[in-house]
Design an enzyme around this catalytic site. Sequence first.
Site, PDB file in Angstrom:
ATOM      1  N   ASP A 106       0.797  -1.228   0.000  1.00 51.87           N
ATOM      2  CA  ASP A 106       0.000   0.000   0.000  1.00 51.87           C
ATOM      3  C   ASP A 106       0.831   1.281   0.000  1.00 51.87           C
ATOM      4  OD1 ASP A 106      -2.573  -1.043  -0.260  1.00 51.87           O
ATOM      5  OD2 ASP A 106      -2.615  -1.601   1.855  1.00 51.87           O
ATOM      6  N   ASP A 167      -7.110  -4.282  -4.418  1.00 52.80           N
ATOM      7  CA  ASP A 167      -6.758  -2.925  -3.979  1.00 52.80           C
ATOM      8  C   ASP A 167      -5.455  -2.420  -4.618  1.00 52.80           C
ATOM      9  OD1 ASP A 167      -8.014  -4.757  -2.225  1.00 52.80           O
ATOM     10  OD2 ASP A 167      -7.921  -3.363  -0.559  1.00 52.80           O
TER      11      ASP A 167
HETATM   12  N1  GLY Z   1      -7.190  -1.349   0.934  1.00 55.66           N
HETATM   13  C1  GLY Z   1      -7.853  -1.889   2.069  1.00 55.66           C
HETATM   14  C2  GLY Z   1      -9.264  -1.533   2.125  1.00 55.66           C
HETATM   15  O1  GLY Z   1      -9.863  -1.081   1.166  1.00 55.66           O
HETATM   16  O2  GLY Z   1      -9.833  -1.702   3.201  1.00 55.66           O
END
Ligand code: GLY
Length: 385
Positions: A106, A167
């Site tokens: 992330d 994601d």
């Molecule tokens: N990227 C993690 C979420 O959307 O909770």
Amino acid sequence: MLIVDKNNAWLDQVVQKITDKMDWVSDKSQHKIPYTTFNGTHDDRSLLNPSGDDADGINWWTNGFWGGMLWQMYNVTGQEKYKRYANLAEDKLDECFNQFYGLHHDVGFMWLPTSVANYQLTQNPESRKRALHAANLLAGRYNPAGDFIRAWNDLSDGDTRGWAIIDCMFNIPLLYWASKETGDPRFKHIAERHADTVMNTFVRPDGSVHHIVEFDPFLGGVVKTYGGQGYENGSSWTRGQTWGLYGFMMSYLHTGKEEYLHTAKRIAHYFIANIPENGIIPVDFRQPKEPAYEDSTAAAIAACGLIEVAKVVSEHEKDLYLGAAMKLLRTLDQQRTDWSTDCDCIVRNGSAAYHNPDHHQAIIYGDYYFIEAILKLKGVDLYFW
Ligand code: GLY
């Protein structure tokens, strides 16, 4: 690019409400990196670590959104204080590089709205260095057996060497950016390989997407799928659908590859067909009717992605995407926003995951994407993805 009539009174009103709210909230929370609110007051995820994990606290994946909100406000108002506060938040993230072990895929969510935004607006060389460093960390998570970017480090209960998640379509724009910035195509190669894998293994025939796909980390090939933050395996976690929708749009905008646009549109059609009459988005499109858990963040992210699709399609296709985005944003504005001084948040009723006990709370990315969507409609958003 202005996508709606420039004399849209509703839109002007919402822009004004955002500007008024961010004016005092940014002063109040200038020394924090908020994730949610407790009794109406922003928490500070740079200090708090509720789970005790390496990936929580300062390494928490949402820690770029506050900076992103501040840069959007700086861009639209020109007020110096937003730049100052955004820099405070970005400086704090250096601790993640020091700790290293807590970092995950992330890094795109964290350094695109902070360092890339900063560099885009101010040419700050320190921000460029941070963003390139984060891009190198992300590229290092690529597994050529299977052509995917590994999502998380091992969780307390399992081996995640082969896990990729939808994601990550939001993290790979950091790789496209790094290739553009350096002229070195390696980053873009990895981004495209990952996007191709996601296109071929996550997106189902009906346009819905899996949250998690596990690959064999030695040989490649799909091992199994997981429901992740949605209701169950094979269900359809709404925020995951939006990461796919807007994520493939981003890959299209960076590469011009028509198959990415086509994929974004397929996910969009699935999403639009499932928007309930009342415009309130559930946590999972395939969850039981009761309890009626909802996720306002999915509505805000979907609106952003749908507006981006609307910008590139022909005039007669545009209304399908723009109309759906307007419905989501009007519903949020009329039923889920808080413009009072009682709460530091803007958008209420976010849900992190279906099986997470904390439903219907303020979540910082709900605020971020709501602001981005509204500024997009007005044609004055800062685009750094
Ligand atoms: N990227 C993690 C979420 O959307 O909770």
